[in-house]
Scaffold this motif. Sequence first.
Motif, PDB file in Angstrom:
ATOM      1  N   THR A   3       6.315  -8.311   9.611  1.00  0.00           N
ATOM      2  CA  THR A   3       5.303  -7.827   8.678  1.00  0.00           C
ATOM      3  C   THR A   3       3.934  -7.985   9.322  1.00  0.00           C
ATOM      4  OG1 THR A   3       5.013  -9.952   7.578  1.00  0.00           O
ATOM      5  CG2 THR A   3       6.668  -8.468   6.660  1.00  0.00           C
ATOM      6  N   LYS A   4       2.997  -7.130   8.863  1.00  0.00           N
ATOM      7  CA  LYS A   4       1.656  -7.160   9.429  1.00  0.00           C
ATOM      8  C   LYS A   4       0.690  -6.656   8.361  1.00  0.00           C
ATOM      9  CE  LYS A   4      -1.021  -5.059  13.143  1.00  0.00           C
ATOM     10  NZ  LYS A   4      -1.006  -4.144  14.275  1.00  0.00           N
ATOM     11  N   HIS A   5      -0.439  -7.343   8.209  1.00  0.00           N
ATOM     12  CA  HIS A   5      -1.471  -6.865   7.291  1.00  0.00           C
ATOM     13  C   HIS A   5      -2.314  -5.860   8.073  1.00  0.00           C
ATOM     14  CE1 HIS A   5      -4.883  -6.901   4.505  1.00  0.00           C
ATOM     15  NE2 HIS A   5      -3.948  -7.172   3.619  1.00  0.00           N
ATOM     16  N   CYS A   6      -2.472  -4.636   7.530  1.00  0.00           N
ATOM     17  CA  CYS A   6      -3.179  -3.597   8.281  1.00  0.00           C
ATOM     18  C   CYS A   6      -3.834  -2.587   7.357  1.00  0.00           C
ATOM     19  CB  CYS A   6      -2.236  -2.893   9.243  1.00  0.00           C
ATOM     20  SG  CYS A   6      -0.945  -1.963   8.419  1.00  0.00           S
ATOM     21  N   THR A   7      -4.658  -1.732   7.970  1.00  0.00           N
ATOM     22  CA  THR A   7      -5.301  -0.621   7.283  1.00  0.00           C
ATOM     23  C   THR A   7      -4.883   0.655   7.988  1.00  0.00           C
ATOM     24  OG1 THR A   7      -7.185  -1.979   6.663  1.00  0.00           O
ATOM     25  CG2 THR A   7      -7.522   0.389   6.651  1.00  0.00           C
ATOM     26  N   VAL A  70      -6.637   9.431   2.523  1.00  0.00           N
ATOM     27  CA  VAL A  70      -6.886   8.105   1.965  1.00  0.00           C
ATOM     28  C   VAL A  70      -6.801   7.039   3.051  1.00  0.00           C
ATOM     29  CG1 VAL A  70      -6.036   8.723  -0.332  1.00  0.00           C
ATOM     30  CG2 VAL A  70      -4.462   7.745   1.332  1.00  0.00           C
ATOM     31  N   ARG A  71      -7.424   5.909   2.755  1.00  0.00           N
ATOM     32  CA  ARG A  71      -7.304   4.709   3.594  1.00  0.00           C
ATOM     33  C   ARG A  71      -6.630   3.659   2.725  1.00  0.00           C
ATOM     34  NH1 ARG A  71     -12.504   3.564   6.115  1.00  0.00           N
ATOM     35  NH2 ARG A  71     -11.606   4.841   7.775  1.00  0.00           N
ATOM     36  N   VAL A  72      -5.497   3.150   3.178  1.00  0.00           N
ATOM     37  CA  VAL A  72      -4.779   2.123   2.440  1.00  0.00           C
ATOM     38  C   VAL A  72      -4.735   0.848   3.271  1.00  0.00           C
ATOM     39  CG1 VAL A  72      -3.381   3.710   1.070  1.00  0.00           C
ATOM     40  CG2 VAL A  72      -2.542   2.964   3.282  1.00  0.00           C
ATOM     41  N   THR A  73      -4.823  -0.272   2.576  1.00  0.00           N
ATOM     42  CA  THR A  73      -4.740  -1.576   3.217  1.00  0.00           C
ATOM     43  C   THR A  73      -3.646  -2.351   2.512  1.00  0.00           C
ATOM     44  OG1 THR A  73      -7.102  -1.541   3.702  1.00  0.00           O
ATOM     45  CG2 THR A  73      -6.018  -3.680   3.784  1.00  0.00           C
ATOM     46  N   GLY A  74      -2.831  -3.046   3.299  1.00  0.00           N
ATOM     47  CA  GLY A  74      -1.755  -3.818   2.696  1.00  0.00           C
ATOM     48  C   GLY A  74      -0.851  -4.435   3.729  1.00  0.00           C
ATOM     49  N   THR A  75       0.344  -4.790   3.298  1.00  0.00           N
ATOM     50  CA  THR A  75       1.319  -5.453   4.157  1.00  0.00           C
ATOM     51  C   THR A  75       2.343  -4.424   4.624  1.00  0.00           C
ATOM     52  OG1 THR A  75       1.030  -7.478   2.889  1.00  0.00           O
ATOM     53  CG2 THR A  75       2.972  -7.338   4.298  1.00  0.00           C
ATOM     54  N   LEU A  76       2.411  -4.243   5.936  1.00  0.00           N
ATOM     55  CA  LEU A  76       3.323  -3.280   6.547  1.00  0.00           C
ATOM     56  C   LEU A  76       4.587  -3.988   6.988  1.00  0.00           C
ATOM     57  CD1 LEU A  76       3.572  -0.318   7.640  1.00  0.00           C
ATOM     58  CD2 LEU A  76       2.781  -1.232   9.824  1.00  0.00           C
ATOM     59  N   VAL A  77       5.736  -3.435   6.595  1.00  0.00           N
ATOM     60  CA  VAL A  77       7.034  -3.955   7.010  1.00  0.00           C
ATOM     61  C   VAL A  77       7.652  -2.910   7.929  1.00  0.00           C
ATOM     62  CG1 VAL A  77       9.329  -4.675   6.247  1.00  0.00           C
ATOM     63  CG2 VAL A  77       7.322  -5.201   4.850  1.00  0.00           C
ATOM     64  N   VAL A  90       0.670  -1.554  -0.790  1.00  0.00           N
ATOM     65  CA  VAL A  90      -0.771  -1.282  -0.809  1.00  0.00           C
ATOM     66  C   VAL A  90      -1.507  -2.276  -1.705  1.00  0.00           C
ATOM     67  CG1 VAL A  90      -2.503   0.457  -1.378  1.00  0.00           C
ATOM     68  CG2 VAL A  90      -0.319   1.158  -0.379  1.00  0.00           C
ATOM     69  N   ASP A  91      -2.546  -2.911  -1.122  1.00  0.00           N
ATOM     70  CA  ASP A  91      -3.417  -3.832  -1.861  1.00  0.00           C
ATOM     71  C   ASP A  91      -4.776  -3.208  -2.142  1.00  0.00           C
ATOM     72  OD1 ASP A  91      -1.431  -5.800  -1.642  1.00  0.00           O
ATOM     73  OD2 ASP A  91      -2.235  -6.473   0.275  1.00  0.00           O
ATOM     74  N   ALA A  92      -5.168  -2.214  -1.330  1.00  0.00           N
ATOM     75  CA  ALA A  92      -6.464  -1.549  -1.496  1.00  0.00           C
ATOM     76  C   ALA A  92      -6.313  -0.079  -1.151  1.00  0.00           C
ATOM     77  CB  ALA A  92      -7.516  -2.197  -0.600  1.00  0.00           C
ATOM     78  N   LEU A  93      -7.028   0.769  -1.904  1.00  0.00           N
ATOM     79  CA  LEU A  93      -6.968   2.212  -1.717  1.00  0.00           C
ATOM     80  C   LEU A  93      -8.380   2.766  -1.732  1.00  0.00           C
ATOM     81  CD1 LEU A  93      -5.291   4.962  -1.820  1.00  0.00           C
ATOM     82  CD2 LEU A  93      -5.643   4.840  -4.284  1.00  0.00           C
ATOM     83  N   GLU A  94      -8.684   3.599  -0.745  1.00  0.00           N
ATOM     84  CA  GLU A  94      -9.989   4.264  -0.685  1.00  0.00           C
ATOM     85  C   GLU A  94      -9.738   5.736  -0.393  1.00  0.00           C
ATOM     86  OE1 GLU A  94     -14.054   4.239   2.065  1.00  0.00           O
ATOM     87  OE2 GLU A  94     -12.478   2.781   2.450  1.00  0.00           O
ATOM     88  N   VAL A  95     -10.336   6.611  -1.190  1.00  0.00           N
ATOM     89  CA  VAL A  95     -10.198   8.045  -0.964  1.00  0.00           C
ATOM     90  C   VAL A  95     -11.304   8.455   0.013  1.00  0.00           C
ATOM     91  CG1 VAL A  95     -10.229  10.332  -2.011  1.00  0.00           C
ATOM     92  CG2 VAL A  95      -9.228   8.409  -3.248  1.00  0.00           C
TER      93      VAL A  95
END
Length: 160
Positions: A3-7, A70-77, A90-95
């Motif tokens: 797992t990795k936290h990423c945008t 969109v730009r999404v930030t979260g935990t990637l598996v 997804v923990d954060a979403l930006e259009v």
Amino acid sequence: MTTKHCTVDGWVDVPPAPGPRGTATFDLVVRPDDPDTVAKDAPDTIVSCTSETARITHELLNGIQPSDLVRVTGTLVQPPSPGEPARLTVDALEVLDTALVPILRDMVMDRYGDYCVIFNADSDAVPVFTALGQWVGLADNPDAIATLIDIHERVNGGDA
């Protein structure tokens, strides 16, 4: 499982769909950092995304449409096997950019209270759905819409 936290930036592929327990899911076509370094015939990178955050789920289901950037930030598996899409919670979403509003050329959608109908210039028949997307039936012509809705409400106890 890695797992990795990423945008990640990308385009929404199909309309986001509601999932179990208040979640929303969607596929993201990932935008390469440098498009010039990617071969023209290279397949798109798809990331399957899920959000459990109420605010993000609401935005996904009500404000996001296919081709929005969109730009999404979260935990990637990482996928368990090659060829399967990676999964991102997804923990954060930006259009970043919205798609053009689709133009229905020969079709028009209209509301009848808690019901939606679609008029098509090529056909007299009119598909009827509830506002939540449940299939009601096919009215033979626009004059039969009210009768179809009335029958649906009688059969279902007035619940649209």
